[in-house]
Design a protein around this motif. Structure first.
Motif, PDB file in Angstrom:
ATOM      1  N   ALA A  61     -75.493  44.073  53.907  1.00 26.89           N
ATOM      2  CA  ALA A  61     -75.202  42.696  53.492  1.00 26.89           C
ATOM      3  C   ALA A  61     -73.864  42.232  54.055  1.00 26.89           C
ATOM      4  CB  ALA A  61     -75.204  42.597  51.969  1.00 26.89           C
ATOM      5  N   ALA A  62     -72.864  43.125  54.038  1.00 30.86           N
ATOM      6  CA  ALA A  62     -71.546  42.775  54.561  1.00 30.86           C
ATOM      7  C   ALA A  62     -71.608  42.529  56.066  1.00 30.86           C
ATOM      8  CB  ALA A  62     -70.551  43.889  54.253  1.00 30.86           C
ATOM      9  N   THR A 119     -68.263  30.392  63.623  1.00 37.94           N
ATOM     10  CA  THR A 119     -67.068  30.182  64.429  1.00 37.94           C
ATOM     11  C   THR A 119     -67.446  29.814  65.858  1.00 37.94           C
ATOM     12  OG1 THR A 119     -65.752  31.715  63.092  1.00 37.94           O
ATOM     13  CG2 THR A 119     -64.983  31.297  65.339  1.00 37.94           C
ATOM     14  N   ARG A 120     -68.419  30.495  66.410  1.00 40.48           N
ATOM     15  CA  ARG A 120     -68.866  30.208  67.769  1.00 40.48           C
ATOM     16  C   ARG A 120     -69.469  28.796  67.867  1.00 40.48           C
ATOM     17  NH1 ARG A 120     -72.758  32.469  69.852  1.00 40.48           N
ATOM     18  NH2 ARG A 120     -72.028  32.764  72.012  1.00 40.48           N
ATOM     19  N   SER A 121     -70.228  28.428  66.826  1.00 40.50           N
ATOM     20  CA  SER A 121     -70.887  27.118  66.862  1.00 40.50           C
ATOM     21  C   SER A 121     -69.885  25.969  66.754  1.00 40.50           C
ATOM     22  CB  SER A 121     -71.922  27.012  65.736  1.00 40.50           C
ATOM     23  OG  SER A 121     -71.296  26.994  64.462  1.00 40.50           O
ATOM     24  N   GLN A 132     -71.663  38.683  60.582  1.00 40.34           N
ATOM     25  CA  GLN A 132     -72.346  38.098  61.746  1.00 40.34           C
ATOM     26  C   GLN A 132     -72.520  36.591  61.585  1.00 40.34           C
ATOM     27  OE1 GLN A 132     -75.866  40.731  61.717  1.00 40.34           O
ATOM     28  NE2 GLN A 132     -75.345  41.306  63.819  1.00 40.34           N
ATOM     29  N   GLU A 133     -72.889  36.173  60.382  1.00 46.01           N
ATOM     30  CA  GLU A 133     -73.088  34.748  60.140  1.00 46.01           C
ATOM     31  C   GLU A 133     -71.775  33.983  60.281  1.00 46.01           C
ATOM     32  OE1 GLU A 133     -74.822  34.731  56.281  1.00 46.01           O
ATOM     33  OE2 GLU A 133     -76.864  35.135  57.003  1.00 46.01           O
ATOM     34  N   LYS A 134     -70.682  34.575  59.809  1.00 36.94           N
ATOM     35  CA  LYS A 134     -69.377  33.915  59.918  1.00 36.94           C
ATOM     36  C   LYS A 134     -68.970  33.795  61.390  1.00 36.94           C
ATOM     37  CE  LYS A 134     -64.760  33.965  57.851  1.00 36.94           C
ATOM     38  NZ  LYS A 134     -63.984  33.750  59.070  1.00 36.94           N
ATOM     39  N   LEU A 135     -69.231  34.844  62.170  1.00 38.87           N
ATOM     40  CA  LEU A 135     -68.916  34.795  63.591  1.00 38.87           C
ATOM     41  C   LEU A 135     -69.735  33.713  64.289  1.00 38.87           C
ATOM     42  CD1 LEU A 135     -67.583  35.883  66.147  1.00 38.87           C
ATOM     43  CD2 LEU A 135     -69.385  37.635  66.258  1.00 38.87           C
TER      44      LEU A 135
END
Length: 258
Positions: free
Chosen positions: A110-111, A122-124, A116-119
């Motif tokens: 989960a972590a 940031t990329r988007s 990954q979602e936070k990265l």
């Protein structure tokens, strides 16, 4: 095997002690061929029935046939109470470690997913190169960098459209490292689950080549140390201190079973 509840520090330990005592009683009753009132848990219904027949007057030929189908491990557990106590206690500790590690793996997954979602967020939110629409970031010195950390050519950088609220390159690095760190922990836990706990369970489940008392103790110590190393020990009450706990001794070496 009696337990002094006054020595148990919390309700979890009381429940764990009660479970271990119940396991011990059921195991001994199955080995003795005594009906425990439910399906056999340790040795299989067929084995318990065969033991029961032996107790109720089966012929010597029948008992000889039963012994041929009894594994070396079952014979050892039936004839060496000290070894049986150590084996069952170790099996309980192994089960605790497996359960705790499985929970830790779920949390690590989960972590990792959250990182990954936070990265990706940031990329988007980053500015995009006009040449291939890939993300770019300004570092604290104002240098425009791509995801590989390479400085973007000034001619190309001048054509980038900036909104003013793009994430900095340092934020991108932090999010990227977070993903790597969480993946490293997840892979370490998965390796521990398979390479250490899985291997040890295979040894304990080997019916024809019983694990030795020395291997049981060494396995307990290795598991306890790695539980601390992988920060899993905090989720189980007794495994963190398993190395320091006294263990019942078999008292004799494992005999050869014909």
């Amino acid at each position: 095997m009696a337990y002094d509840k006054g020595e148990l520090t919390n309700q979890w330990e009381i429940e764990a002690a009660r479970t271990r005592e119940e396991d011990r009683r059921d195991n001994e009753r199955e080995l003795a061929g005594i009906d425990i009132g439910r399906e056999a848990r340790f040795h299989g219904t067929e084995f318990v029935e065969e033991r029961r027949q032996g107790r109720s007057g089966a012929s010597s030929a029948q008992r000889s046939a039963q012994r041929e189908f009894t594994s070396r491990l079952q014979m050892l557990l039936a004839t060496n109470p000290g070894y049986a106590a150590l084996y069952n206690d170790t099996m309980g500790a192994l089960g605790d470690a497996e359960d705790a590690t499985d929970r830790a793996i779920v949390k690590a997954e989960a972590a990792h997913k959250a990182a990954q979602e936070k990265l990706e967020q940031t990329r988007s939110r980053a500015a995009k190169l006009p040449t291939d629409d890939s993300p770019v970031f300004k570092d604290k010195h104002g240098i425009v960098r791509n995801e590989r950390g390479e400085a973007v050519n000034d001619d190309i950088a001048d054509r980038i459209e900036w909104r003013g609220d793009e994430p900095a390159y340092e934020q991108f690095l932090e999010d990227s490292e977070s993903v790597k760190d969480r993946l490293t922990r997840l892979e370490a836990l998965q390796g521990f689950r398979v390479d250490t706990l899985g291997r040890f369970r295979d040894l304990m489940d080997d019916k024809d080549n019983p694990i030795t008392e020395t291997e049981l103790r060494e396995g307990q110590r290795e598991i306890a140390e790695k539980l601390v190393e992988h920060r899993v020990h905090e989720t189980i009450g007794r495994s963190a201190a398993i190395v320091d706990q006294p263990r019942p001794s078999a008292g004799v070496a494992i005999p050869d079973i014909p």
